[in-house]
Design a protein around this motif. Structure first.
Motif, PDB file in Angstrom:
ATOM      1  N   SER A  15      45.681  38.298  40.198  1.00 58.23           N
ATOM      2  CA  SER A  15      44.817  39.544  40.221  1.00 58.23           C
ATOM      3  C   SER A  15      45.407  40.818  39.901  1.00 58.23           C
TER       4      SER A  15
ATOM      5  N   ARG B 189      47.331  40.704  36.505  1.00 61.78           N
ATOM      6  CA  ARG B 189      45.999  41.046  35.350  1.00 61.78           C
ATOM      7  C   ARG B 189      45.693  42.212  35.285  1.00 61.78           C
ATOM      8  N   ARG B 190      45.266  42.911  36.560  1.00 66.61           N
ATOM      9  CA  ARG B 190      45.044  44.211  36.481  1.00 66.61           C
ATOM     10  C   ARG B 190      45.809  45.039  35.903  1.00 66.61           C
TER      11      ARG B 190
ATOM     12  N   MET C 274      35.773  39.630  31.092  1.00 70.24           N
ATOM     13  CA  MET C 274      34.623  39.739  32.005  1.00 70.24           C
ATOM     14  C   MET C 274      33.201  39.153  31.323  1.00 70.24           C
TER      15      MET C 274
ATOM     16  N   THR D  57      33.861  35.542  30.885  1.00 68.13           N
ATOM     17  CA  THR D  57      34.095  34.665  32.168  1.00 68.13           C
ATOM     18  C   THR D  57      32.377  34.813  32.835  1.00 68.13           C
TER      19      THR D  57
ATOM     20  N   LEU E 249      22.815  43.043  35.431  1.00 70.50           N
ATOM     21  CA  LEU E 249      24.082  42.899  36.070  1.00 70.50           C
ATOM     22  C   LEU E 249      24.215  43.811  37.116  1.00 70.50           C
TER      23      LEU E 249
ATOM     24  N   VAL F 104      29.367  41.994  39.053  1.00 72.45           N
ATOM     25  CA  VAL F 104      30.642  42.362  38.270  1.00 72.45           C
ATOM     26  C   VAL F 104      31.851  41.964  39.115  1.00 72.45           C
TER      27      VAL F 104
ATOM     28  N   VAL G 264      32.446  38.334  39.095  1.00 74.23           N
ATOM     29  CA  VAL G 264      33.042  37.935  37.684  1.00 74.23           C
ATOM     30  C   VAL G 264      34.307  38.033  37.861  1.00 74.23           C
ATOM     31  N   ALA G 265      34.578  39.209  38.283  1.00 72.34           N
ATOM     32  CA  ALA G 265      35.877  39.617  38.180  1.00 72.34           C
ATOM     33  C   ALA G 265      37.000  38.719  39.250  1.00 72.34           C
TER      34      ALA G 265
ATOM     35  N   LEU H  10      36.186  35.461  39.749  1.00 70.08           N
ATOM     36  CA  LEU H  10      36.249  34.254  38.876  1.00 70.08           C
ATOM     37  C   LEU H  10      37.338  34.474  37.915  1.00 70.08           C
ATOM     38  N   ALA H  11      37.477  35.524  37.373  1.00 71.82           N
ATOM     39  CA  ALA H  11      38.558  35.840  36.294  1.00 71.82           C
ATOM     40  C   ALA H  11      39.826  36.302  36.779  1.00 71.82           C
ATOM     41  N   ARG H  12      39.944  36.358  38.063  1.00 69.67           N
ATOM     42  CA  ARG H  12      41.058  36.670  38.961  1.00 69.67           C
ATOM     43  C   ARG H  12      41.609  37.930  38.412  1.00 69.67           C
ATOM     44  N   LEU H  13      40.644  39.203  38.422  1.00 66.87           N
ATOM     45  CA  LEU H  13      41.141  40.324  37.856  1.00 66.87           C
ATOM     46  C   LEU H  13      40.475  41.362  38.870  1.00 66.87           C
ATOM     47  N   GLU H  14      41.549  42.023  39.422  1.00 62.59           N
ATOM     48  CA  GLU H  14      41.348  43.014  40.351  1.00 62.59           C
ATOM     49  C   GLU H  14      40.697  44.150  39.497  1.00 62.59           C
TER      50      GLU H  14
ATOM     51  N   PHE I 101      32.241  48.893  34.199  1.00 64.24           N
ATOM     52  CA  PHE I 101      32.009  47.403  33.437  1.00 64.24           C
ATOM     53  C   PHE I 101      30.309  47.105  33.688  1.00 64.24           C
TER      54      PHE I 101
END
Lengths: 485, 95
Positions: free
Chosen positions: A343, A346-347, A359, A362, B3, B8, B11-12, B14-18, B27
């Protein structure tokens, strides 16, 4: 005229006769790059040494009489097609240091055809954008007005052709990323039928929409490039085993008796009056070529952008799951465990537009929302395709504006993603339906910005597309101008 | 608002997004705008319409099950941010 300003077919004549060598031509292209690249920034990476070596090799081949479709012609590649041993960044920090171990099929085909590679062209990060402003490496500027965007996502490829920094280039088109920048930069750009050109080695954005295609200075050059690019590839399971005609045979044929469909839904509010006027003139030109104009309806047009902004991000969120900092690309430092490494990588590796689309995608694919978003969008996509099937039962080709406005200013739409998305309103439908489309220059605004007209035909009818584009180009005889750089 | 900021965040994950607090807020607003726009699809009755997942009719593309040339270990590892021996190295997965 200087060599870098000429077309493929003009240069081929000169090289065949021995009047010009590829080495001279390639030097001319790089002298132009030295002059304008600081202002335009078409490229992420230049391949000066490689290009000069390829040019010398091409000259040797010409002396031996081995003259192929693109022998000695300097070509730029969008930095989304993999080049063996040459970094391929996709405009992203996450791939900043990625060096592909293989060539994309289109690169192999261009090598086989004798092309010289000038460099890797700038683009919106992962091809997500309509302005080339989302590139990690900074924006490209429109050669016609440096305060304005060149379009996107293949903005570097379009600007490089318009600014004579190459003779032709390669782009990719998921929702208009070849046709829209072609229109905004005053060059020809073609998106082939889905499956016509191999996507092997194209960094994936939205796999059911992506296609590779050419940018050129005229329609004849576009046919020459399509002869090289098109065809089945056993390494790409969605490429289609359909015969590839010699596209040059369609040039110069008339369109007497053709029916040209004008979709009433494409003439909407918000379209720039100078674009409307230029398109009205284009319609008149096509009529004077002996075609009849028929009004048609593509009733689901207003839903195209909404469908696209579910399907493309959904596919992207899945495709971009591979960027995890393990096998290639950027990895964030100092993660305590694997999940945190993913994470943080990706950030730090992705820019804001890519994150936004991951986002949306997903969310649209997540449990409980799949049917409401992805399922619904896929159904409406079927209706959009049906609209085109019905339209092509009534006409040979469709004529529309390529973009609702000429090039806008840098920063004008960056804070409003939806406004940016709406600049693709006329190009997205062809990707959803899988049909080919071409943008051809059709004039200039009063302030000197290029305007493009789009033609669309049925699946695998690139021949007809080039036929009408060439008939239009010849008859319209749009004033040949060059950007003052 | 469809949302929330909590959605958010989910979902972040789930997307492996910090995401930072600031990004979360941005967002949330932008995704709501986009989803609101997308809602117009619900005007359409799509009952009985077969969803389209491919631009053209495609079938599975099979080939002979024969070994062909592949990348090779050295090429496969060449771009790794961290490799050791014949392996990709990652931070520890379990305590």
């Amino acid at each position: 005229m200087e060599l870098h300003a000429l077309t493929i077919h003009e240069l081929q004549e000169k090289m065949k006769s021995g009047a010009v060598s590829s080495a001279e031509l390639t030097r001319s292209v790089f002298s132009q790059i030295d002059k304008v690249e600081d202002k335009v920034h078409s490229f992420i990476r230049l391949m000066r040494e490689e290009a000069m070596e390829q040019a010398v090799r091409a000259d040797e081949q010409i002396r031996q009489g081995d003259i192929r479709a693109l022998t000695g012609i300097p070509i730029a590649l969008k930095d989304i097609v993999c080049t063996r041993g040459i970094p391929t960044t996709c405009g992203s920090r996450i791939l900043q240091n990625f060096v592909p171990p293989y060539n994309a099929t289109v690169v192999e085909k261009l090598v086989q055809a004798g092309a010289v590679f000038v460099g890797k062209a700038n683009m919106d990060e992962f091809a997500m954008g309509s302005s080339t402003e989302t590139s990690f490496f900074g924006p490209t500027r429109n050669p016609w007005d440096l305060e304005r965007i060149p379009g996107g996502s293949s903005g570097g490829s379009a600007a490089a052709v318009a600014a004579d920094e190459c003779i032709a280039s390669i782009g990719s088109d998921t929702g208009g990323s070849i046709r829209q920048p072609a229109a905004l930069c005053g060059v020809v750009g073609l998106k082939p039928t889905y499956g016509r050109v191999s996507r092997f080695g194209l960094v994936a954005f939205a796999s059911s929409l992506d296609q590779i295609g050419p940018f050129t200075k005229d329609v004849e050059d576009c046919a020459i490039m399509m002869n090289v690019l098109a065809g089945y590839d056993p390494r790409e399971s969605t490429s289609v085993r359909a015969e590839v005609p010699d596209y040059r045979q369609f040039l110069g044929r008339d369109i007497q008796g053709w029916k040209i469909g004008i979709p009433r839904e494409y003439f909407i509010e918000g379209i720039d009056p100078e674009v409307s006027a230029a398109i009205a003139r284009a319609i008149e030109t096509v009529r004077q070529c002996g075609a009849s104009i028929v009004e048609i309806s593509l009733p689901h047009t207003k839903y195209c952008v909404a469908v696209y902004y579910i399907i493309a991000p959904a596919e992207a969120s899945s495709n971009l799951a591979r960027y995890d900092g393990v096998r290639y690309g950027f990895r964030a430092a100092d993660a305590r465990d694997l999940a945190e490494m993913y994470s943080k990588t990706r950030r730090q590796g992705f820019g804001p537009e890519v994150k936004r689309r991951i986002m949306i995608g997903t969310y649209a694919l997540s449990a409980g929302y799949y049917d409401a978003y992805y399922g619904k969008a896929s159904q409406v996509r079927a209706l959009i395709r049906r609209d085109f099937d019905e339209a092509f039962a009534q006409c040979d080709a469709i004529l529309t504006p390529t973009s609702p406005t000429p090039a806008f200013k840098l920063g004008e739409k960056t804070d409003d993603p939806l406004q940016m998305y709406l600049s693709d309103v006329f190009t997205i439908s062809a990707n959803l339906a899988g049909i080919p489309g071409i943008s051809v220059p059709c004039g200039f605004s009063a302030s000197g910005l290029p305007i493009g007209v789009q033609f669309l035909t049925g699946h695998f009818e690139e021949g007809k597309l080039l036929q009408i584009a060439s008939a239009y180009e010849k008859s319209a005889a749009v004033e040949k101008r060059r950007p003052a750089l | 608002m469809k949302l929330s900021t909590a959605d958010v965040e989910y979902v972040a994950r789930l997307a492996r997004l910090e995401v930072t607090q600031q990004e979360k807020e941005k967002f949330t607003a932008q995704l709501n705008d986009i989803l609101h726009y997308i809602d117009q699809l619900n005007e359409l009755d799509t009952k009985g319409v077969a969803p389209m997942s491919h631009a053209i009719a495609v079938t599975n593309a099979f080939r002979e099950d024969r070994a062909a040339e592949s990348l090779g270990t050295a090429n496969a590892l060449a771009n790794a941010p961290d490799a050791r021996g014949d392996f990709f190295r990652v931070p520890k997965v379990i305590e």
